[in-house]
Motif scaffolding. Structure first.
Motif, PDB file in Angstrom:
ATOM      1  N   THR A   8       2.903   4.457  10.176  1.00 15.59           N
ATOM      2  CA  THR A   8       2.409   3.418   9.273  1.00 15.59           C
ATOM      3  C   THR A   8       0.924   3.681   9.029  1.00 15.59           C
ATOM      4  O   THR A   8       0.358   4.617   9.575  1.00 15.59           O
ATOM      5  CB  THR A   8       2.576   2.025   9.904  1.00 15.59           C
ATOM      6  OG1 THR A   8       1.793   1.989  11.118  1.00 15.59           O
ATOM      7  CG2 THR A   8       4.023   1.733  10.252  1.00 15.59           C
ATOM      8  N   HIS A  45      -0.591  -2.775  10.096  1.00 16.20           N
ATOM      9  CA  HIS A  45       0.417  -2.523   9.067  1.00 16.20           C
ATOM     10  C   HIS A  45       1.814  -2.463   9.688  1.00 16.20           C
ATOM     11  O   HIS A  45       2.787  -2.973   9.108  1.00 16.20           O
ATOM     12  CB  HIS A  45       0.083  -1.210   8.344  1.00 16.20           C
ATOM     13  CG  HIS A  45       1.024  -0.837   7.240  1.00 16.20           C
ATOM     14  ND1 HIS A  45       1.479   0.438   7.046  1.00 16.20           N
ATOM     15  CD2 HIS A  45       1.610  -1.579   6.278  1.00 16.20           C
ATOM     16  CE1 HIS A  45       2.300   0.465   6.012  1.00 16.20           C
ATOM     17  NE2 HIS A  45       2.393  -0.752   5.527  1.00 16.20           N
ATOM     18  N   ALA A  46       1.904  -1.893  10.876  1.00 13.48           N
ATOM     19  CA  ALA A  46       3.193  -1.828  11.567  1.00 13.48           C
ATOM     20  C   ALA A  46       3.719  -3.241  11.859  1.00 13.48           C
ATOM     21  O   ALA A  46       4.877  -3.555  11.578  1.00 13.48           O
ATOM     22  CB  ALA A  46       3.056  -1.028  12.861  1.00 13.48           C
ATOM     23  N   LEU A  99       4.902  -4.972   8.665  1.00 13.71           N
ATOM     24  CA  LEU A  99       6.241  -4.563   8.220  1.00 13.71           C
ATOM     25  C   LEU A  99       7.314  -5.219   9.086  1.00 13.71           C
ATOM     26  O   LEU A  99       8.360  -5.642   8.588  1.00 13.71           O
ATOM     27  CB  LEU A  99       6.373  -3.038   8.276  1.00 13.71           C
ATOM     28  CG  LEU A  99       5.614  -2.263   7.197  1.00 13.71           C
ATOM     29  CD1 LEU A  99       5.631  -0.768   7.502  1.00 13.71           C
ATOM     30  CD2 LEU A  99       6.225  -2.514   5.818  1.00 13.71           C
ATOM     31  N   SER A 108      11.672   1.281   6.947  1.00 11.52           N
ATOM     32  CA  SER A 108      11.152   2.323   6.059  1.00 11.52           C
ATOM     33  C   SER A 108      11.449   1.983   4.600  1.00 11.52           C
ATOM     34  O   SER A 108      10.649   2.291   3.720  1.00 11.52           O
ATOM     35  CB  SER A 108      11.674   3.708   6.449  1.00 11.52           C
ATOM     36  OG  SER A 108      13.037   3.829   6.161  1.00 11.52           O
ATOM     37  N   LYS A 121       8.652  -0.185   3.811  1.00 10.30           N
ATOM     38  CA  LYS A 121       7.407   0.582   3.679  1.00 10.30           C
ATOM     39  C   LYS A 121       7.341   1.246   2.310  1.00 10.30           C
ATOM     40  O   LYS A 121       6.312   1.181   1.634  1.00 10.30           O
ATOM     41  CB  LYS A 121       7.296   1.625   4.800  1.00 10.30           C
ATOM     42  CG  LYS A 121       5.993   2.412   4.745  1.00 10.30           C
ATOM     43  CD  LYS A 121       5.801   3.350   5.933  1.00 10.30           C
ATOM     44  CE  LYS A 121       6.163   4.775   5.575  1.00 10.30           C
ATOM     45  NZ  LYS A 121       5.649   5.771   6.545  1.00 10.30           N
ATOM     46  N   SER A 142      -3.616  -5.593   7.110  1.00  5.73           N
ATOM     47  CA  SER A 142      -3.825  -4.185   7.485  1.00  5.73           C
ATOM     48  C   SER A 142      -5.204  -3.965   8.089  1.00  5.73           C
ATOM     49  O   SER A 142      -5.631  -2.841   8.252  1.00  5.73           O
ATOM     50  CB  SER A 142      -3.594  -3.245   6.298  1.00  5.73           C
ATOM     51  OG  SER A 142      -4.505  -3.492   5.263  1.00  5.73           O
TER      52      SER A 142
END
Lengths: 465, 465
Positions: free
Chosen positions: A177, A182-183, A186, A335, A338, B342
């Protein structure tokens, strides 16, 4: 007989009742209004009066109708504002405010409140070598999107690192990521619906609050003790609130520096199993540890635990690269999200990280860093104790000391005063959903070299007896 | 008299009715179940029967109760799946599938269906120079987070570029993001609530669909003509659906290559003003244009239009860097959301982009690129016409040709067949919400050098006459 005037008056009364609920924030932006029937009963007026009142408020733009779902409080001018959501905090202890202060301020400001190492502590030489070697990389590395899961070489290396922590997974259980945050973002997108309940530690990394507010989650918190969450409170919360997720650090807890014990890890997992709870283990401080402490993800084998990490703490925050390790069926959905929300990742940051991690010097750098941090922790603990600021515990690893203020000192007050000296601090309540940490402050021992930090604290603290 | 057995049977009947609605996808994950009262009426059973049935389904984990809001279909094992949302498409024409194919496949696969230039078309020498110069940058550039809005030098340069397009704004109206998609994602977070309506062009960039599904938006589409959206349809949709946002390209429209005319830009804005519509102008193809066409953002002066862009098309997709230009009061809220989801951006990608853009060679490279693309468009149009694939229009700029298939040829069928030859195509319905583009295919003229592309098409197309 009902006159038009009487009816108008009743409509206005209903409108006023809604307006004042919005003003007092008992109805926040996005909240659903009471159903027409329920509100008619509550206000002892007819359904048509409420319908008319709601229609007029909608015409005014204060509320919005969504066909089939009812009426909702409209967003203010700035349509979705994190500042408007959640408990109204003083700007000084608003999590976003501390983030902004730390990110915005220049090199002239001292930042014992920030959560990262100074540039000169990081592996500059290895980073420069990596940049030079990338200058000779294949064309595609310099210009192409990466594959959906991200650079295979780095995912393989991460799988080996996880194996060292007792977590045996293949590279298909790992997705890169842009960052650790950000991980988690998600993961929230994947698991949460607006209004879902999420459990965090109290205290916890302050940006979890901001992130969860962005997902419109209902946040609850569990007291964090010296070896993990308070298990009795944890069990009770699972029972009462049925949270969808629990987000926590295992290795080095932010902000306290505590570590989860093996026995508590086992109990947390047992309770999570029983309640169907998914756990997000934020492991971004892993590389600071000398001896790895218990990992929920390793105990659980990535069944109901998702692990995330990044390289911003020990390598560089300038090249964005984090990861998620999770069940491959979840990785598939993650994903997709993402790609939908940031398309392909870049190859360059991942290639830089891989180059540095496989650089012969990285392990040696880490050893030196851990030694340096250990002595910085010791020195800072001594300096702070001299000022009457007592660490809650002495962490085994990491960059944080969670200190209790002298009797009568409010850490937000102290932070406000030190800011005028150019010193950014991180007062306890920034980390605390319950707002019970007003006597605490988080210090970053790597950002306390400058004697001005302690000088400012000393000048601003009340003189001792 | 009602027996327990009879009551059990009725409860089971209600449970079965809900189960079959979920199985048939008439109730999808996250959907609200009918209210207890309404369903009791519909099923001709008592309210308590439905309550009990819902409780049992909740205990099974199939549905979830949210206090005060009713019952919702629980997510399946993978809790939120983009594949499960929106119309069920064949995997071959699912937008995410095309993205995945293009991103996953190796160098041995031909990708006339992808949306980017081959590595050797991009400014490799300038990128390598930039990497070398970064190797000598200050420590902080290599390791620190960037400020919340991003590298000031790059934002100043972007402000000057926008001024060249007639949009006069300061750097405080510009925020850097990880990519163009990330920029739109933040905008959606800022403006949308789940269920809000968003308008896109038909056809449009396929990932808009996936992105909006991730935001649980209701998507509507307006036919896109040779010089902008169909204005009559546009006006009618604003009236009927009251969309919150309209996402579009002005300069070079993806996938058609069309350009918005000045007169249409003015009319779109007039209609948007009247309806209170916010417009997101995705301008990532700006640098491909020789003569800038009309820009909604320039006409509007960033009042209700937000412009986004990135450098992935003309510079590199490997270093992630995009931007949003918007009213400073919106930028404030957007940057809060960026920090929350983020944290800080990295400096490295922005510093790379700045280095290349200020490299003396960039303008010359762009001139060469535009010439090369113009002749590639001409050659591809001729080659495709020879196969009976006729461009809908001849674009003034960019890398796309939107071609109509010969009578009787379905572009998804053709794409499926060519895939077995190692050729990834982008069939029209991937871009079309209405699924009315089954006779169209988007070709990337920069990815058609290899004669195998036309050979595969020729072999798979029905023989003429």
């Amino acid at each position: 007989m009902d006159t038009n005037v009487q009816r108008s008056g009743r409509i206005e009364t209903v409108m006023q009742a809604i307006r004042s609920r919005i003003a007092s924030r008992s109805l926040v932006a996005g909240a659903r209004l009471p159903s027409v029937r329920a509100f008619a009963r509550a206000m002892q007026v007819s359904v048509s009066t409420v319908v008319e009142a709601y229609e007029r408020l909608a015409a005014e733009g204060l509320i919005r109708s969504r066909p089939g779902s009812g009426f909702f409080v409209a967003a203010p001018l700035a349509p979705f504002s994190l500042v408007d959501i959640g408990p109204r905090l003083e700007r000084d202890i608003d999590p976003l405010w501390v983030s902004r202060q730390s990110l915005e301020s220049g090199a002239d400001v001292l930042k014992p409140g920030c959560g990262w190492l100074p540039p000169e502590w990081l592996p500059q030489a290895a980073l420069r070598r990596a940049l030079r070697s990338l200058g000779r990389a294949d064309d595609a590395v310099l210009t192409d999107y990466s594959s959906p899961l991200g650079l295979p070489g780095l995912r393989q290396l991460l799988a080996r690192r996880l194996a060292d922590h007792g977590l045996s997974v293949g590279p298909d259980a790992i997705m890169l990521t842009e960052s650790g945050t950000h991980a988690i973002d998600l993961i929230c997108r994947f698991f949460l619906e607006p209004g879902d309940c999420v459990l965090v530690d109290d205290p916890c990394y302050f940006n979890f609050h901001a992130l969860l507010r962005a997902h419109r989650a209902k946040i609850v918190s569990v007291p964090y003790l010296a070896d993990g969450p308070d298990l009795a409170a944890f069990a009770a919360i699972l029972e009462t609130h049925r949270p969808r997720l629990y987000i926590t650090n295992s290795g080095v807890h932010n902000p306290t520096g505590a570590s989860l014990s093996a026995v508590n890890a086992h109990r947390v997992l047992t309770l999570a199993d029983r309640a169907g709870l998914t756990i997000v283990e934020d492991d971004i401080f892993a590389d600071f540890e000398d001896v790895a402490s218990a990992r929920l993800s390793a105990f659980d084998g990535l069944n109901r635990v998702v692990q995330i990490g990044s390289f911003s703490k020990t390598l560089s925050a300038s090249m964005r690269c984090g990861y998620v390790a999770a069940r491959p069926d979840w990785i598939e959905g993650l994903s997709d999200l993402k790609i939908a929300t940031s398309f392909g990742g870049g190859q360059l940051a991942a290639a830089m990280v891989l180059a540095v991690l496989t650089d012969g010097g990285y392990r040696k750098y880490l050893e030196g860093l851990k030694t340096r941090l250990a002595s910085a922790r010791q020195k800072a603990a001594k300096d702070l104790a001299g000022l009457g600021l007592v660490p809650w515990l002495l962490p085994k690893a990491g960059l944080f000391l969670w200190c209790e203020m002298p009797e009568g000192v409010d850490s937000a007050d102290l932070a406000r005063q030190c800011l005028t000296d150019g010193v950014i601090l991180a007062p306890g309540n920034v980390f605390s959903l319950s707002q019970n940490a007003g006597r605490f402050m988080r210090f970053n021992v790597a950002q306390m070299d400058d004697p001005k930090v302690c000088a400012s604290l000393k000048a601003r603290l009340p003189r001792k007896g």
